[in-house]
Scaffold this active site. Sequence first.
Site, PDB file in Angstrom:
ATOM      1  N   HIS A  41     -15.165  -4.965  -3.542  1.00 29.96           N
ATOM      2  CA  HIS A  41     -15.338  -3.872  -2.579  1.00 29.96           C
ATOM      3  C   HIS A  41     -16.799  -3.754  -2.160  1.00 29.96           C
ATOM      4  O   HIS A  41     -17.097  -3.560  -0.980  1.00 29.96           O
ATOM      5  CB  HIS A  41     -14.873  -2.546  -3.202  1.00 29.96           C
ATOM      6  CG  HIS A  41     -13.400  -2.467  -3.414  1.00 29.96           C
ATOM      7  ND1 HIS A  41     -12.579  -1.639  -2.684  1.00 29.96           N
ATOM      8  CD2 HIS A  41     -12.589  -3.126  -4.277  1.00 29.96           C
ATOM      9  CE1 HIS A  41     -11.326  -1.792  -3.095  1.00 29.96           C
ATOM     10  NE2 HIS A  41     -11.309  -2.681  -4.063  1.00 29.96           N
ATOM     11  N   ASP A  82     -14.516   4.455   0.555  1.00 29.77           N
ATOM     12  CA  ASP A  82     -13.507   3.518   0.071  1.00 29.77           C
ATOM     13  C   ASP A  82     -12.235   4.265  -0.348  1.00 29.77           C
ATOM     14  O   ASP A  82     -12.161   5.496  -0.274  1.00 29.77           O
ATOM     15  CB  ASP A  82     -14.096   2.730  -1.101  1.00 29.77           C
ATOM     16  CG  ASP A  82     -13.580   1.305  -1.208  1.00 29.77           C
ATOM     17  OD1 ASP A  82     -12.427   1.059  -0.821  1.00 29.77           O
ATOM     18  OD2 ASP A  82     -14.333   0.443  -1.696  1.00 29.77           O
TER      19      ASP A  82
END
Length: 461
Positions: A21, A118
């Site tokens: 990520h 996120d």
Amino acid sequence: MASTESGELHVVVFPWFGFGHISPFVQLSNQLSLHGVKVSLFSAPGNISRIRSTLKLTPMAEIIPIQIPHIEGIPPGFDSTAEMTPAMAERLKLAMDLMQPQIKTILSELNPHFVVYDFAQHWMPKLASQLGIKTLFFHVFSAVSDAWIMVPARKSDHTVDDLMKPPIGFPVTSSIYLKEFEARDFLYVFTRFNDSPTVYERVIEGINGCTAIVFKTCNEMEGPYVDFKRTQFQKTVFLTGPLIPRPPSCELQEKWAKWLGQFPGKSVVYCSFGSESFLSDDQIKELALGLELTGLPFFLVINFPANLDAQNELVRALPGGFSDRVKNRGVVHTGWVQQRLITSHESVGCCISHSGFNSVIEVIVDDCQLVHLPLKGDQFLNSKLIANELKAGIEVKRRGSDGYFGKEDILEAITTVMVEVNKEPGLSIRANHKKLRDFLVNEEIQNKFIADLVKELKVLA
């Protein structure tokens, strides 16, 4: 909220603490800062040194350290999922939820125009709106994987049988499907741990509350799936393009450069599954034997969970006598390697990978043929996007019930793209691979994605 009258846009970037990520968030930060956007990237202290190696630190880009609150089950100093067991990674979501007061204080001081966040920070839209800050939910995965799973149409539609089929309204032109073992793996996103919201609940809430959705993709690769997400959420959708990082400026370690340099151009098979995807012992054996059967030189990277002794595990997992039989043409390694410098080396012609979306894009840009061996989650759908839809790679054949593959399946996939290059399907795969690569390495096209995004953000701000 901050003003854009000076022309300078300010964006806070806040990824989940896993490097699969963090890397796309860093890539986005680099591109935004190159286009005159001030970027403040939030990071736990233990990840900063690795981020610094890839983030272009300019007056337009800074790293803001944030502290992970102490929580039972995560030892102090564990700042990324790469160091954690699966149980710790679940506890990390709870720790991230406890960061809200800290994040609110920092955001009120920075006063940015946008927060890019996120999946885990489902609380971000509500928190940011109290400060007059707009929010952008950034999808680091392919649009097809999000369209298959992370949509309202899946709310009560998540048994294994359900997940093998597309959600209602999915693009009718799609050739995507899931096998039983692949669908079973996706049950994870609907599973509740520690009385915490499920991954699915975090994503849906995070998107429902955001100002706009941002995808790390483009219409040329995934247009129908982007449109489906837009329809499902009735939200503005921005596209960054694939965000291709430049190869590292450092040089390949001498021992690997020397080893690779002894083989002809495009003859070596490189094989790696990232830092957080792991093969079983049986899979390692079949993969190793398949590589041996090809007769081609190969560089095999096998990693293990952080709590295991990697060297001992590797010795135990490899077939008996394997290292001696391949010692003149095969390297078996555990631990970190300079992957981009290896896949871009002139002797490397093929990459067997887990089909993480970042890795897939990088490997295509580095002009390596793709053999897909996905192991979990979004990787299954990334593989099908490239192999089934774009027909620019090949997936290893596997048994539908449990995902079993044998050495012959490895041999067949590698042979198709590395040996049988002048007959179908290898010929078509190489042609489609070249077409996709030409698009990805066109700097004018890729630059326009970010330039357009920045223009749209300035209007929205």
